[in-house]
Motif scaffolding. Sequence first.
Motif, mmCIF file in Angstrom:
data_model
loop_
_atom_site.group_PDB
_atom_site.id
_atom_site.type_symbol
_atom_site.label_atom_id
_atom_site.label_comp_id
_atom_site.label_asym_id
_atom_site.label_seq_id
_atom_site.Cartn_x
_atom_site.Cartn_y
_atom_site.Cartn_z
ATOM 1 N N ALA B 322 18.926 82.100 20.710
ATOM 2 C CA ALA B 322 20.248 82.719 20.778
ATOM 3 C C ALA B 322 21.246 81.777 21.431
ATOM 4 O O ALA B 322 22.398 81.656 20.994
ATOM 5 N N VAL B 323 20.786 81.059 22.496
ATOM 6 C CA VAL B 323 21.676 80.078 23.133
ATOM 7 C C VAL B 323 22.073 79.016 22.119
ATOM 8 O O VAL B 323 23.251 78.652 21.993
ATOM 9 N N ALA B 324 21.078 78.553 21.360
ATOM 10 C CA ALA B 324 21.370 77.540 20.352
ATOM 11 C C ALA B 324 22.350 78.077 19.318
ATOM 12 O O ALA B 324 23.248 77.363 18.866
ATOM 13 N N GLY B 325 22.196 79.350 18.947
ATOM 14 C CA GLY B 325 23.101 79.962 17.980
ATOM 15 C C GLY B 325 24.534 79.957 18.478
ATOM 16 O O GLY B 325 25.458 79.579 17.751
ATOM 17 N N VAL B 326 24.705 80.371 19.730
ATOM 18 C CA VAL B 326 26.060 80.367 20.300
ATOM 19 C C VAL B 326 26.612 78.952 20.338
ATOM 20 O O VAL B 326 27.781 78.698 19.984
ATOM 21 N N PHE B 327 25.770 78.020 20.728
ATOM 22 C CA PHE B 327 26.197 76.624 20.825
ATOM 23 C C PHE B 327 26.649 76.130 19.445
ATOM 24 O O PHE B 327 27.673 75.466 19.304
ATOM 25 N N HIS B 328 25.886 76.487 18.437
ATOM 26 C CA HIS B 328 26.240 75.994 17.113
ATOM 27 C C HIS B 328 27.529 76.643 16.600
ATOM 28 O O HIS B 328 28.250 76.040 15.820
ATOM 29 N N ILE B 329 27.789 77.882 17.029
ATOM 30 C CA ILE B 329 29.074 78.501 16.651
ATOM 31 C C ILE B 329 30.222 77.621 17.137
ATOM 32 O O ILE B 329 31.172 77.316 16.388
ATOM 33 N N ILE B 330 30.126 77.178 18.389
ATOM 34 C CA ILE B 330 31.189 76.335 18.958
ATOM 35 C C ILE B 330 31.279 75.026 18.181
ATOM 36 O O ILE B 330 32.364 74.618 17.734
ATOM 37 N N LEU B 384 24.930 61.560 19.581
ATOM 38 C CA LEU B 384 26.176 61.335 20.320
ATOM 39 C C LEU B 384 27.318 62.219 19.814
ATOM 40 O O LEU B 384 28.443 62.110 20.287
ATOM 41 N N LEU B 385 27.017 63.096 18.892
ATOM 42 C CA LEU B 385 28.048 64.042 18.453
ATOM 43 C C LEU B 385 27.512 65.456 18.667
ATOM 44 O O LEU B 385 26.299 65.670 18.768
ATOM 45 N N ASN B 386 28.421 66.404 18.718
ATOM 46 C CA ASN B 386 28.011 67.741 19.146
ATOM 47 C C ASN B 386 27.017 68.391 18.189
ATOM 48 O O ASN B 386 26.125 69.108 18.599
ATOM 49 N N GLY B 387 27.166 68.112 16.881
ATOM 50 C CA GLY B 387 26.265 68.720 15.904
ATOM 51 C C GLY B 387 24.807 68.362 16.181
ATOM 52 O O GLY B 387 23.905 69.167 15.957
ATOM 53 N N PHE B 388 24.605 67.170 16.696
ATOM 54 C CA PHE B 388 23.249 66.700 16.986
ATOM 55 C C PHE B 388 22.584 67.605 18.027
ATOM 56 O O PHE B 388 21.421 67.996 17.891
ATOM 57 N N LEU B 389 23.353 67.947 19.056
ATOM 58 C CA LEU B 389 22.780 68.699 20.174
ATOM 59 C C LEU B 389 22.265 70.062 19.730
ATOM 60 O O LEU B 389 21.128 70.438 19.988
ATOM 61 N N SER B 390 23.149 70.815 19.030
ATOM 62 C CA SER B 390 22.719 72.163 18.666
ATOM 63 C C SER B 390 21.648 72.108 17.597
ATOM 64 O O SER B 390 20.764 72.947 17.543
ATOM 65 N N LYS B 391 21.722 71.088 16.742
ATOM 66 C CA LYS B 391 20.714 70.998 15.702
ATOM 67 C C LYS B 391 19.346 70.687 16.309
ATOM 68 O O LYS B 391 18.325 71.203 15.854
ATOM 69 N N ILE B 474 29.358 68.476 31.302
ATOM 70 C CA ILE B 474 30.597 68.738 32.034
ATOM 71 C C ILE B 474 31.686 69.315 31.121
ATOM 72 O O ILE B 474 32.757 69.670 31.586
ATOM 73 N N THR B 475 31.435 69.404 29.818
ATOM 74 C CA THR B 475 32.484 69.962 28.957
ATOM 75 C C THR B 475 32.145 71.384 28.525
ATOM 76 O O THR B 475 32.812 72.344 28.918
ATOM 77 N N VAL B 476 31.109 71.509 27.754
ATOM 78 C CA VAL B 476 30.882 72.784 27.081
ATOM 79 C C VAL B 476 29.963 73.698 27.892
ATOM 80 O O VAL B 476 29.888 74.888 27.635
ATOM 81 N N ALA B 477 29.276 73.139 28.882
ATOM 82 C CA ALA B 477 28.237 73.908 29.565
ATOM 83 C C ALA B 477 28.713 75.252 30.129
ATOM 84 O O ALA B 477 28.046 76.276 29.903
ATOM 85 N N PRO B 478 29.825 75.286 30.871
ATOM 86 C CA PRO B 478 30.223 76.589 31.437
ATOM 87 C C PRO B 478 30.503 77.628 30.356
ATOM 88 O O PRO B 478 30.072 78.783 30.462
ATOM 89 N N LEU B 479 31.202 77.212 29.294
ATOM 90 C CA LEU B 479 31.537 78.134 28.210
ATOM 91 C C LEU B 479 30.273 78.656 27.552
ATOM 92 O O LEU B 479 30.108 79.859 27.320
ATOM 93 N N LEU B 480 29.340 77.726 27.288
ATOM 94 C CA LEU B 480 28.097 78.113 26.645
ATOM 95 C C LEU B 480 27.322 79.079 27.531
ATOM 96 O O LEU B 480 26.790 80.095 27.054
ATOM 97 N N ALA B 481 27.282 78.793 28.831
ATOM 98 C CA ALA B 481 26.507 79.634 29.740
ATOM 99 C C ALA B 481 27.069 81.051 29.760
ATOM 100 O O ALA B 481 26.326 82.042 29.644
ATOM 101 N N VAL B 482 28.375 81.150 29.875
ATOM 102 C CA VAL B 482 28.967 82.481 30.003
ATOM 103 C C VAL B 482 28.841 83.244 28.681
ATOM 104 O O VAL B 482 28.564 84.439 28.648
ATOM 105 N N ALA B 483 29.014 82.523 27.540
ATOM 106 C CA ALA B 483 28.923 83.196 26.248
ATOM 107 C C ALA B 483 27.494 83.613 25.950
ATOM 108 O O ALA B 483 27.226 84.745 25.543
#
Lengths: 109, 932, 89
Positions: B322-330, B384-391, B474-483
């Motif tokens: 579910a965390v990964a799902g939210v991350f991939h939405i972003i 090094l790009l965001n798609g890599f992380l959630s994938k 330091i960028t997306v972590a807080p948003l991801l955590a709260v969402a």
Amino acid sequence: MEALAALTLAVLVTCGVYLVLRARTYPVVLGLSLLSYAVNLFLFFTGRLVTGAPPLAGAATPTADPLPQALVLTAIVIGFGMTAFVVILALRARGELGNDHVDGTGEKS
Amino acid sequence: MNLLLIILLPLLGALLPPLAIRYGRSASAWTAAAITLAALLFALGPLVAVFGGAPQEVHWTWLPQAGLDIHLRLDGLAALFVLLILGIGLLVILYARYYLAERDPMGRFYGLLLLFMGAMLGVALSNHLLQLLVFWELTSLSSFLLISYWHHRSDARRGARMALAITGAGGLAMLAGFMLLGHIVGSYQISVILNAGDLIRAHPLYAPMLLLVLLGAFTKSAQFPFHFWLPHAMAAPTPVSAYLHSATMVKAGVFLLARLYPALSGTELWFFLVGGVGLATLLFAAYNALFQHDLKGLLAYSTISHLGLITLLFGIGTPLAAVAGVFHIINHATFKASLFMAAGIIDHETGTRDMRLINGMWKYMPHTATLAMVAAAAMAGVPLLNGFLSKEMFFAETLHLSALGAFSWVLPAAATLAGIFAVAYSARFIHDVFFNGEPIDLPKFPPHEPPRHMKVPVEILVALCLLVGILPAITVAPLLAVAAGAVLNGPLPDYSLAIWHGFNTPFIMSLVALAGGIALYTQRHKLFALHDRVFPGVDARALFWEFITWLMDTAHAMTRALENGSLQRYAALLLLTAVAAIAWPFLNSTAPIAGPVPAAPIDALTLLGALVMMAAAVVTTVWQRQRLTAVIALSVVGLVVSLTFVRWSAPDLALTQLSVEVVTIVLLLLALYFLPQRATVDSSNLRRGQDLLLATGVGGGVGLITWAMLTRPYTTIANYFVENSLPGGGGANVVNVILVDFRGFDTLGEITVLAIAAIGIFALLDNLRLEMPATDDGGRPWSSERYPLVLSQLTRFLLPLALLVSVYLFLRGHNAPGGGFIAGLVTAVALILQYMASGIDWTQQRWRLQYHPIIAAGVLIAAATGAGSWLYDRPFLTSAFGHFHLPLAGEFELATAMLFDLGVYLTVVGVVMLILANLGKLTQRSAGEGGT
Amino acid sequence: MLNAAIVFAFACIAAALLLNFWRLLRGPTTPDRILALDTMYINTIALLVLFGIHLDLTAFFEAALLIAMMGFVGTVALCKYLLRGDIIE
């Protein structure tokens, strides 16, 4: 008395429905009038059959139920509005289509 | 309050850009941007609070009895969507300013965009299922309007209709699902539902409810097999595609999955339905994306595929997934919106979207090309790009799944395969468009870089892709955590957002996908040939239209079967149904029809009346072809009806019935003049027998019901009216007090209906020409005396007398039988008598009143009397009364209700006179026509 | 005494109404029927007044008053139709 009231309504409705099913506009209007008599009477009868006690406040004895009466009073007037509308619609149809058949076809059916 | 403003600002602000367009295109764009910024500003305070760990909630009561209130809630998930909607919305507004052509109506575009924005914010912030549904449908509607923005194009119209049909049907299913969900939990409030997960999952209605809710989510998020509307929605302007059809609206489906995740997930059914559909969509769309030649088509299928990926993640059902799902939405929102914008720029500059034509753009627009390539790399899942992380999180999750037992390898294998296709279509997007030789026959040549500001939104989004990709912590972590915390509605699992997790299986899967994808792309020519051979033109769209055509044909056939244009048949069917509906309970019930109340004895006079009434009704029916005689018989029925009212203590009704009776006779006679005087027998004996049978059925049913009712005990709610009539309403005639006071609002409605009917009749009479008979039905010529002297003289004396009666009935109506309705009818009859006896011209010379203003005055007086009580801080139509003493006349009473009754009186007079006088004038007009 | 008189009067009016109705059914001409209807109206007035006396109620007397008026107007309308066809001209 109750059975008599019911029988009267039954006859009124039977005649009204039969006329409403006719093919010409005029009997349909007559039928609608008969039906609205019957409906008004039915609504009025829901207050039950009370003799000699019009709903005027201040009378010592219990009076007839005023609520169905108020309902029926406006229904009678609105009923006139409806009949008038249907009549004029029939006239307009006659004027536009040249006949008084309810389907505007003028054919016998 | 701020939460409501966030939604209301764009919704109401949607009206402004179309107005601002008068001051230029920039003004329109700035207005839209300012509204979005203002909404963002209002959102700031609550957002900060949410990031501090305190969800915001507001609630207004609307219809608490029906469980319908306004509930808004801003938690982590809603915060994520608010940021996406407003942030990307702002960028899209800027982008669209340059994208839209000079001739496109920009005001309308921004208005619709803001409308959508408000609706989508409503979806995100709703804490009530039905309220969410309303906003949900509003997004479908605004999407429809935006897809068909270029409504001169048939593909746009068709695409818009298809999108609306599919998402609308899904919304309908979802409504049913929500009703079931509300029924299961006993509340529509989402925060309550989220805490009732166990109850919901154990409920026998869980499966149908889940299926219906998922239908809504899947259609909205274009999941297989409902995916096909999204590629056709690409007929919309590109800013719309970037905003609605990649970043926000299509996310509403997965948003719903995330929103209801704690309540619905955790069952096998959820896993197989959501996971299965997600997986199918992921693979199917990734494969199809590779074979699109349309730039936006490729992106559309890729969007579907990524939505499938998110769905699959929610379907897997582990907290980490579910965390990964939210991350991939972003992540998907950022890179896909920027890709759409880049595609829009290319389309804008070259005039086409066909990748077979667009080649070698690197030379012409290196800046745009760089941005697009970075975004496409993020889409492919390059490190090094965001798609890599959630994938990579996705790959890891597929590995940890044990639910499939021996088939556990299927999911990672399928995920890798989808990854290969993703890399391949991303490679195609980069290579085919920006390299691969020279462009072929471009409609616009040579292409060049777009205006500076058009690239700004793309730059911002691509920068975000990079930032999130390199510095996730330091960028997306807080948003991801709260969402993610809000989605899970519980503690967060341990996860790490680092770029490098070591040389593990997910990383190998990523490498395989990258290598395999590029290899696949190099073999594309063979692949395309194979694809064309195996799937020649299988198109879901064709199936969809076939289905729609079939649906329409079936509907037409059913309509034709039921509706053959014969009123008689409709009436018969209707009545037959009614008889059946009445007969059914009678036949199925063992209770006796007659109730326990003993019958009252019949007296001779009443019996006589009843017999006369029945005989007159029968005679009316038998004589229906001799028109005039039938009217006479009908008025006997009316007369006995009035007597019935008297017999059972209803003097007011008797008065009303008598007056209406006469007015009806006049009306019928007026009409009769224009209708055939005699009629032949139209119907066959069989037909008449059938009708008689049906009529007897209906009549018998009514009789039985009446009898059953009259013999049953009876309680009334009227005691309140009887007791309060004098002290509360100041009148002794309870019927009249009910009409003008207790239920005055109903009466106001009724006189309004009358007024409308009269105006309708007036309109119908306009320009009507009818043939007039020259002789009566016996063939005798009409009498030459138009206005018989005795009659006209006599009626002139009658007029003041009749008016006096009417005033009398009006004034005493509050305390004794009478009142506005009756007085109005009497006045009308008195006037009609003058028309009949002395003619229209004579009467109108002396009575110069128009009837329209009288009707208007009547309704207005009645309404104003009602509104007057507002001045005294009372509810509408509160009446006041007082007692006054007049010399000679004595004590009398004045109530505001009397003023209301005056309104009723005027309306009735106006309506009756308008109808009859205009019908009467018909002959004047027709005669005038005939003479000339 | 009064009671007996009222009953007798009721009987008379009932008989009159029946005869009126008979005439209305039989005709033979339309004017006969119109006249029968008009007479029915007039007898009804008497019936209402009698009914009021019988119940010792005045609430129905307005109805009697109105019948007098409405019956007249109805008859005028029907007669005008017979004469001219067009009742408002």
